[in-house]
Design a protein around this motif. Structure first.
Motif, mmCIF file in Angstrom:
data_model
loop_
_atom_site.group_PDB
_atom_site.id
_atom_site.type_symbol
_atom_site.label_atom_id
_atom_site.label_comp_id
_atom_site.label_asym_id
_atom_site.label_seq_id
_atom_site.Cartn_x
_atom_site.Cartn_y
_atom_site.Cartn_z
ATOM 1 N N GLY A 12 0.819 -1.210 0.000
ATOM 2 C CA GLY A 12 0.000 0.000 0.000
ATOM 3 C C GLY A 12 0.850 1.255 0.000
ATOM 4 N N VAL A 13 1.908 1.235 0.809
ATOM 5 C CA VAL A 13 2.818 2.390 0.908
ATOM 6 C C VAL A 13 3.512 2.641 -0.425
ATOM 7 C CG1 VAL A 13 5.017 3.152 1.894
ATOM 8 C CG2 VAL A 13 3.233 2.265 3.385
ATOM 9 N N SER A 14 4.139 1.595 -0.995
ATOM 10 C CA SER A 14 4.918 1.782 -2.222
ATOM 11 C C SER A 14 4.034 2.208 -3.389
ATOM 12 C CB SER A 14 5.688 0.508 -2.572
ATOM 13 O OG SER A 14 4.816 -0.570 -2.803
ATOM 14 N N THR A 15 2.811 1.650 -3.469
ATOM 15 C CA THR A 15 1.898 2.006 -4.553
ATOM 16 C C THR A 15 1.464 3.464 -4.448
ATOM 17 O OG1 THR A 15 1.062 -0.255 -4.714
ATOM 18 C CG2 THR A 15 -0.318 1.485 -5.633
ATOM 19 N N TYR A 16 1.010 3.851 -3.266
ATOM 20 C CA TYR A 16 0.515 5.217 -3.076
ATOM 21 C C TYR A 16 1.625 6.244 -3.260
ATOM 22 C CZ TYR A 16 -1.424 9.326 -0.724
ATOM 23 O OH TYR A 16 -1.833 10.605 -0.416
ATOM 24 N N VAL A 17 2.786 5.978 -2.652
ATOM 25 C CA VAL A 17 3.891 6.930 -2.733
ATOM 26 C C VAL A 17 4.424 7.024 -4.157
ATOM 27 C CG1 VAL A 17 6.241 7.437 -1.938
ATOM 28 C CG2 VAL A 17 4.526 6.644 -0.315
ATOM 29 N N ALA A 18 4.553 5.889 -4.855
ATOM 30 C CA ALA A 18 5.043 5.916 -6.235
ATOM 31 C C ALA A 18 4.103 6.716 -7.133
ATOM 32 C CB ALA A 18 5.204 4.491 -6.765
ATOM 33 N N GLN A 19 2.798 6.599 -6.900
ATOM 34 C CA GLN A 19 1.851 7.374 -7.699
ATOM 35 C C GLN A 19 1.970 8.869 -7.404
ATOM 36 O OE1 GLN A 19 -2.139 5.816 -7.349
ATOM 37 N NE2 GLN A 19 -1.572 3.811 -8.144
ATOM 38 N N ARG A 41 3.024 11.909 -9.944
ATOM 39 C CA ARG A 41 2.285 13.166 -10.105
ATOM 40 C C ARG A 41 3.115 14.379 -9.698
ATOM 41 N NH1 ARG A 41 -1.914 9.854 -7.871
ATOM 42 N NH2 ARG A 41 -1.522 10.728 -5.802
ATOM 43 N N GLY A 42 4.294 14.121 -9.101
ATOM 44 C CA GLY A 42 5.201 15.204 -8.735
ATOM 45 C C GLY A 42 4.830 15.967 -7.491
ATOM 46 N N CYS A 43 4.179 15.302 -6.522
ATOM 47 C CA CYS A 43 3.729 16.042 -5.340
ATOM 48 C C CYS A 43 4.022 15.345 -4.022
ATOM 49 C CB CYS A 43 2.229 16.323 -5.431
ATOM 50 S SG CYS A 43 1.213 14.851 -5.622
ATOM 51 N N ASP A 44 4.923 14.359 -4.018
ATOM 52 C CA ASP A 44 5.135 13.586 -2.785
ATOM 53 C C ASP A 44 5.802 14.394 -1.679
ATOM 54 O OD1 ASP A 44 7.478 13.414 -4.549
ATOM 55 O OD2 ASP A 44 8.335 12.190 -2.943
ATOM 56 N N LYS A 45 6.777 15.234 -2.006
ATOM 57 C CA LYS A 45 7.526 15.943 -0.974
ATOM 58 C C LYS A 45 6.698 17.024 -0.291
ATOM 59 C CE LYS A 45 12.083 14.979 -2.876
ATOM 60 N NZ LYS A 45 13.341 15.532 -3.414
ATOM 61 N N LEU A 93 9.258 2.560 0.886
ATOM 62 C CA LEU A 93 9.358 3.964 0.469
ATOM 63 C C LEU A 93 10.511 4.166 -0.502
ATOM 64 C CD1 LEU A 93 8.660 5.615 3.936
ATOM 65 C CD2 LEU A 93 7.217 5.820 1.899
ATOM 66 N N GLN A 94 11.623 3.496 -0.255
ATOM 67 C CA GLN A 94 12.768 3.613 -1.160
ATOM 68 C C GLN A 94 12.450 2.966 -2.512
ATOM 69 O OE1 GLN A 94 16.319 4.923 -0.532
ATOM 70 N NE2 GLN A 94 14.773 6.134 0.536
ATOM 71 N N ARG A 95 11.799 1.791 -2.491
ATOM 72 C CA ARG A 95 11.440 1.136 -3.759
ATOM 73 C C ARG A 95 10.461 1.990 -4.548
ATOM 74 N NH1 ARG A 95 10.828 -3.488 -0.609
ATOM 75 N NH2 ARG A 95 8.584 -3.462 -0.943
ATOM 76 N N ALA A 96 9.575 2.690 -3.840
ATOM 77 C CA ALA A 96 8.607 3.555 -4.518
ATOM 78 C C ALA A 96 9.303 4.634 -5.329
ATOM 79 C CB ALA A 96 7.672 4.192 -3.494
ATOM 80 N N ALA A 97 10.473 5.048 -4.870
ATOM 81 C CA ALA A 97 11.253 6.068 -5.572
ATOM 82 C C ALA A 97 12.211 5.459 -6.584
ATOM 83 C CB ALA A 97 12.030 6.911 -4.559
ATOM 84 N N PHE A 105 7.503 0.902 -10.562
ATOM 85 C CA PHE A 105 7.622 1.346 -11.957
ATOM 86 C C PHE A 105 6.239 1.639 -12.540
ATOM 87 C CE2 PHE A 105 7.626 0.740 -16.489
ATOM 88 C CZ PHE A 105 8.801 1.346 -16.924
ATOM 89 N N ILE A 106 5.317 0.688 -12.339
ATOM 90 C CA ILE A 106 3.968 0.866 -12.865
ATOM 91 C C ILE A 106 3.275 2.049 -12.184
ATOM 92 C CG2 ILE A 106 1.657 -0.172 -12.978
ATOM 93 C CD1 ILE A 106 2.989 -2.866 -13.390
ATOM 94 N N SER A 107 3.385 2.131 -10.860
ATOM 95 C CA SER A 107 2.689 3.181 -10.110
ATOM 96 C C SER A 107 3.170 4.570 -10.498
ATOM 97 C CB SER A 107 2.886 2.976 -8.606
ATOM 98 O OG SER A 107 2.261 1.789 -8.178
ATOM 99 N N GLN A 108 4.480 4.745 -10.642
ATOM 100 C CA GLN A 108 4.998 6.059 -11.028
ATOM 101 C C GLN A 108 4.511 6.453 -12.417
ATOM 102 O OE1 GLN A 108 8.888 7.560 -10.552
ATOM 103 N NE2 GLN A 108 9.294 6.511 -8.612
ATOM 104 N N ASN A 109 4.594 5.526 -13.352
ATOM 105 C CA ASN A 109 4.160 5.831 -14.717
ATOM 106 C C ASN A 109 2.645 5.981 -14.809
ATOM 107 O OD1 ASN A 109 6.522 5.676 -16.840
ATOM 108 N ND2 ASN A 109 6.960 4.135 -15.285
ATOM 109 N N PHE A 110 1.927 5.230 -13.969
ATOM 110 C CA PHE A 110 0.474 5.381 -13.889
ATOM 111 C C PHE A 110 0.123 6.765 -13.356
ATOM 112 C CE2 PHE A 110 -3.471 4.581 -11.286
ATOM 113 C CZ PHE A 110 -4.343 4.479 -12.357
ATOM 114 N N GLY A 111 0.841 7.191 -12.300
ATOM 115 C CA GLY A 111 0.616 8.525 -11.741
ATOM 116 C C GLY A 111 0.949 9.621 -12.728
#
Length: 449
Positions: A72-79, A83-87, A154-158, A299-305
């Motif tokens: 849940g963490v990696s999916t949400y954070v990667a998305q 979208r460019g708004c995590d920080k 969290l690191q994998r999400a990035a 990879f999928i979550s970031q590109n999906f976002g």
């Protein structure tokens, strides 16, 4: 000049390869720890090893919960990164707080209800006392384990996998080194027996947590900001939406294994032993796929976002092909060394022959199983956790168990193995179809938007 995000812009095949290899090494180190841990406890005696086995449902439940929350963490954070708004949202800190609170509460509840739970599992009073020696310290260690898992997610999400792999390796090596010291004693350190195994894990995870926090603070400064209660609540809702179904899916695996063992036990002890060896071989044979299932979702979550659906589709198609080709090569390798592998695990001629039978049948379906595992990971990454849970239910409960039972009825143990393997292929078709359906729906919504 802004730093390039290789998950959004890099070559897909090389990016996934670069992400997956470190995680493979990390998983190998974890497996080594579990093997060594069981070995040292086994030196204490049958009762201690049985006590460790009794604790497995509890510890696996916690691990499944941690993994599910991590998904849940990696999916949400990667998305949010896509979208460019995590920080701006203090999402990393919120995720760490959420997981720490949940696992700490679960540990407290588990400690209170441990005795009645183990009594229901069939442990007598003497065994329960021995189990409590171990599990009490394990409950203390669980929040630190969860904190490590969350940092890794969290690191994998990035798109960073070297840090998670390194932390996994450090914690495993520390466990291996500390186990004999606290189990058998050394110098001023007393021999704690079974309890020593849990103490070793506690110390290893505390140290690993400290190393991880120091590294992250120096490089990314996560711990300089405190999220507001509103931010924690907002992020927690999104994380749990994916994390809870993912955790439930993970918990189905031991349930299915227990049912299969119950069926196989009707054939005899040799068949149970051979199937048990087969499951150990399976965990090693699909190691690369398991690592890929941890690196593909970010990879999928970031590109999906970032609404780059073309890269998502290419990655899914590429990993499906890889699963089939790679696992077939592993299958050929296992067949070539099947006799030697069987001899390692048993001196019994009957068990030896049955292990070879397992190797000749089950791994043939591992390519299809890989597609199922990667499909579930992809669905989670696409914010479809309920469909990912459905894939696990179909695979384990609706197809695997009935097909195994039918195959066993028609042709004994060999038929059971064939039934499980056929089930892999059927489930792969269903899982891949679900992912394709979701991608079409997402593409249609994007076009309309």
């Amino acid at each position: 000049m802004p730093k390039t995000n290789h998950l959004l812009e890099g070559n897909i095949a090389s990016t996934l390869t670069r992400q997956t290899l470190p995680m493979t090494l990390g998983l190998i180190s974890l497996m080594l720890f579990h093997i060594v841990d069981s070995y040292f406890v086994g030196q204490l005696g049958v009762k201690e090893l049985a006590a460790l086995s009794f604790s497995f449902p509890i510890t696996f439940t916690f691990i499944s919960l941690s993994i599910g929350l991590g998904i849940g963490v990696s999916t949400y954070v990667a998305q949010t990164i896509g979208r460019g708004c995590d920080k701006k949202q203090n999402v990393h800190q919120s995720a760490l707080i959420l997981n720490l609170v949940i696992i700490s509460l679960a540990s407290a509840i588990g400690f209170v209800f441990s005795r009645p739970i183990f009594s229901l599992l069939g442990a007598d009073n003497d065994m329960i006392e021995l189990i409590m020696d171990y599990i009490s310290f394990w409950y203390l260690a669980a929040p630190f384990y969860a904190f490590i898992m969350t940092m890794n997610s969290l690191q994998r999400a990035a798109g960073k996998t070297k840090f998670p792999a390194a932390i996994m390796a450090i914690s495993s090596i520390l466990n291996v080194l500390l186990d004999p010291l606290f189990i058998f004693g050394f110098g001023p350190i007393a021999a704690y027996g079974l309890q020593g195994a849990a103490i070793a894990s506690l110390i290893a995870w505390v140290i690993s947590c400290g190393i991880g926090m120091i590294y992250i603070q120096r490089h990314e400064h996560w711990f300089t900001e405190v999220p507001t209660l509103k931010q924690v609540q907002q992020h927690s809702k999104q994380i749990l939406k994916i994390g809870i179904p993912a955790a439930a899916a993970n918990m189905l695996t031991p349930i299915t294994s227990s049912i299969l063992i119950a069926i196989i036990s009707g054939y005899g002890e040799a068949e149970v032993a051979a199937f048990g060896v087969g499951t150990r071989i399976e965990s090693l044979a699909i190691l690369m796929i398991l690592a890929l299932s941890m690196t593909l979702p970010p990879f999928i979550s970031q590109n999906f976002g970032a609404k780059q659906l073309g890269r998502v589709q290419q990655a899914i198609a590429l990993t499906r092909k890889f699963s089939v080709v790679w696992q077939f090569l592993i299958y050929l390798t296992l067949i070539a060394f099947s006799e030697g592998i069987a001899q390692i695990f048993s001196d019994s001629t009957e068990v030896h022959d049955l292990i070879q039978l397992v190797i000749y049948i089950l791994p043939l379906g591992h390519g299809a199983m890989g597609i199922v595992i990667l499909s579930a990971s992809s669905l989670n990454a696409l914010s479809q956790p309920n469909k990912a849970l459905l894939v696990s239910i179909i695979r384990l409960l609706i197809i695997t168990i009935p097909f195994a039972a039918i195959g066993g009825y028609l042709n004994g143990f060999q038929g059971l193995l064939v039934g499980i393997t056929i089930g892999y292929f059927i489930t792969a078709v269903i899982a891949a179809g679900l992912v394709n359906q979701v991608l079409k729906q997402v593409k249609a919504r994007t076009s309309e938007g």
